[in-house]
Design an enzyme around this catalytic site. Sequence first.
Site, PDB file in Angstrom:
ATOM      1  N   HIS A 185      -5.016   1.606   8.003  1.00  0.00           N
ATOM      2  CA  HIS A 185      -3.702   1.558   8.660  1.00  0.00           C
ATOM      3  C   HIS A 185      -3.847   2.077  10.092  1.00  0.00           C
ATOM      4  O   HIS A 185      -4.630   3.007  10.344  1.00  0.00           O
ATOM      5  CB  HIS A 185      -2.691   2.401   7.878  1.00  0.00           C
ATOM      6  CG  HIS A 185      -1.298   2.201   8.405  1.00  0.00           C
ATOM      7  ND1 HIS A 185      -0.837   2.868   9.508  1.00  0.00           N
ATOM      8  CD2 HIS A 185      -0.301   1.367   8.018  1.00  0.00           C
ATOM      9  CE1 HIS A 185       0.407   2.460   9.764  1.00  0.00           C
ATOM     10  NE2 HIS A 185       0.749   1.553   8.872  1.00  0.00           N
ATOM     11  N   ASN A 190       5.273   0.769   2.398  1.00  0.00           N
ATOM     12  CA  ASN A 190       4.453   1.909   2.827  1.00  0.00           C
ATOM     13  C   ASN A 190       5.390   3.046   3.229  1.00  0.00           C
ATOM     14  O   ASN A 190       5.985   3.012   4.300  1.00  0.00           O
ATOM     15  CB  ASN A 190       3.572   1.472   4.007  1.00  0.00           C
ATOM     16  CG  ASN A 190       2.797   2.634   4.609  1.00  0.00           C
ATOM     17  OD1 ASN A 190       2.690   3.705   4.006  1.00  0.00           O
ATOM     18  ND2 ASN A 190       2.247   2.413   5.795  1.00  0.00           N
ATOM     19  N   GLU A 200      -2.167   4.000  11.840  1.00  0.00           N
ATOM     20  CA  GLU A 200      -1.959   5.447  12.028  1.00  0.00           C
ATOM     21  C   GLU A 200      -3.221   6.220  11.644  1.00  0.00           C
ATOM     22  O   GLU A 200      -3.545   7.241  12.257  1.00  0.00           O
ATOM     23  CB  GLU A 200      -0.730   5.900  11.231  1.00  0.00           C
ATOM     24  CG  GLU A 200       0.548   5.455  11.919  1.00  0.00           C
ATOM     25  CD  GLU A 200       1.711   5.126  11.007  1.00  0.00           C
ATOM     26  OE1 GLU A 200       1.739   5.596   9.859  1.00  0.00           O
ATOM     27  OE2 GLU A 200       2.596   4.360  11.453  1.00  0.00           O
ATOM     28  N   GLY A 213       6.987   0.481  13.654  1.00  0.00           N
ATOM     29  CA  GLY A 213       7.953   1.546  13.868  1.00  0.00           C
ATOM     30  C   GLY A 213       8.703   1.456  15.179  1.00  0.00           C
ATOM     31  O   GLY A 213       9.381   2.402  15.586  1.00  0.00           O
ATOM     32  N   SER A 270       7.839  -3.550  11.761  1.00  0.00           N
ATOM     33  CA  SER A 270       9.288  -3.672  11.945  1.00  0.00           C
ATOM     34  C   SER A 270       9.897  -4.843  11.177  1.00  0.00           C
ATOM     35  O   SER A 270      10.828  -5.488  11.659  1.00  0.00           O
ATOM     36  CB  SER A 270       9.640  -3.769  13.437  1.00  0.00           C
ATOM     37  OG  SER A 270       9.257  -2.581  14.103  1.00  0.00           O
ATOM     38  N   GLU A 295      -1.017  -6.119  11.243  1.00  0.00           N
ATOM     39  CA  GLU A 295       0.025  -5.222  11.746  1.00  0.00           C
ATOM     40  C   GLU A 295      -0.246  -4.909  13.216  1.00  0.00           C
ATOM     41  O   GLU A 295      -1.018  -3.990  13.526  1.00  0.00           O
ATOM     42  CB  GLU A 295       0.017  -3.915  10.954  1.00  0.00           C
ATOM     43  CG  GLU A 295       0.350  -4.077   9.497  1.00  0.00           C
ATOM     44  CD  GLU A 295       0.950  -2.797   8.922  1.00  0.00           C
ATOM     45  OE1 GLU A 295       2.065  -2.872   8.401  1.00  0.00           O
ATOM     46  OE2 GLU A 295       0.319  -1.735   9.034  1.00  0.00           O
ATOM     47  N   LYS A 335       4.694   6.039   3.942  1.00  0.00           N
ATOM     48  CA  LYS A 335       4.091   7.018   4.865  1.00  0.00           C
ATOM     49  C   LYS A 335       4.359   8.437   4.359  1.00  0.00           C
ATOM     50  O   LYS A 335       4.413   8.661   3.156  1.00  0.00           O
ATOM     51  CB  LYS A 335       4.595   6.780   6.288  1.00  0.00           C
ATOM     52  CG  LYS A 335       4.451   5.305   6.693  1.00  0.00           C
ATOM     53  CD  LYS A 335       4.641   5.037   8.139  1.00  0.00           C
ATOM     54  CE  LYS A 335       4.476   3.534   8.384  1.00  0.00           C
ATOM     55  NZ  LYS A 335       4.500   3.159   9.787  1.00  0.00           N
TER      56      LYS A 335
HETATM   57  P1  PGA Z   1       7.340  -0.386  10.041  1.00  0.00           P
HETATM   58  O1  PGA Z   1       5.895   0.069   9.535  1.00  0.00           O
HETATM   59  O2  PGA Z   1       7.836  -1.431   9.082  1.00  0.00           O
HETATM   60  O3  PGA Z   1       8.167   0.847  10.033  1.00  0.00           O
HETATM   61  O4  PGA Z   1       7.141  -0.948  11.430  1.00  0.00           O
HETATM   62  C1  PGA Z   1       4.964  -0.851   9.010  1.00  0.00           C
HETATM   63  C2  PGA Z   1       3.689  -0.157   8.639  1.00  0.00           C
HETATM   64  O5  PGA Z   1       3.275   0.770   9.340  1.00  0.00           O
HETATM   65  O6  PGA Z   1       3.048  -0.520   7.641  1.00  0.00           O
END
Ligand code: PGA
Length: 254
Positions: A95, A9, A97, A173, A211, A167, A11
């Site tokens: 997601h 992903n 976000e 993140g 992460s 997640e 983003k």
């Molecule tokens: P990350 O993001 O691996 O940077 O923690 C995962 C995601 O948001 O799908």
Amino acid sequence: MRRPLIAGNWKMHGSRGTVRALLTALRDGLDGTDGVDVMVLPPAIYIPDAVRQLDGGPVRVGAQNVADQEQGAFTGEIAADMLTDFGCTHALVGHSERRSLYGESDALVAARFAAAQRHGVTPILCVGETLQERESGATETVVAAQIDAVADVAGREALADAVVAYEPVWAIGTGVSASPEQAQGMHAFIRARLAHHGVSATAVRLLYGGSVKPDSAAELFAQPDIDGALVGGASLKADDFLGIIARAREARVS
Ligand code: PGA
């Protein structure tokens, strides 16, 4: 055994130049995918470039979101049949976000999920709890509600043709992944919730996200209910992403 899926992903990162460079490095570094499905989810405007560049290869291209409507006055949205028009096979829905920064409710996420499926786009349903929800003991209630909303709107059987990504919001993140035991526990819970809806849950792929790095991937992939990863930050570095794919391949043969 379920075939692992490693999805990157991206983003809202990159430019035409960095997309090209990253995909070149990925394609060159992939020594076959050997039983592992690999996917990238670029910002929507780069999807046509990515599909063109990856044409004929094993890496698939997905979208980071998909409209809940078909066509019409929905400024800023991209319909599922527009995604298939450009060779997109999958789309994230829900997601964290999107849920937290853009106020997407469980009901809207479920409507996006249903719209994707109507047009042959496989939804990757993202679920997960915030730190506050975990600390207050609400993790399972929150995740169950996120899954149940999809069963209500799209129908129970729709869950059979999806991918689910667990997640935990506190792991996204932050550099702090859920432990393999925490992740496995929630994956088993999600599988049981799918079975509760009458879905043959042993066939549904469940990804862990939050992460994931090459160093943490092997232990995660060793868990019986973890079928791959949704990778954010580490998917922007070809070596890290290739390392995670390699761990999935090793887990499959071990
Ligand atoms: P990350 O993001 O691996 O940077 O923690 C995962 C995601 O948001 O799908």
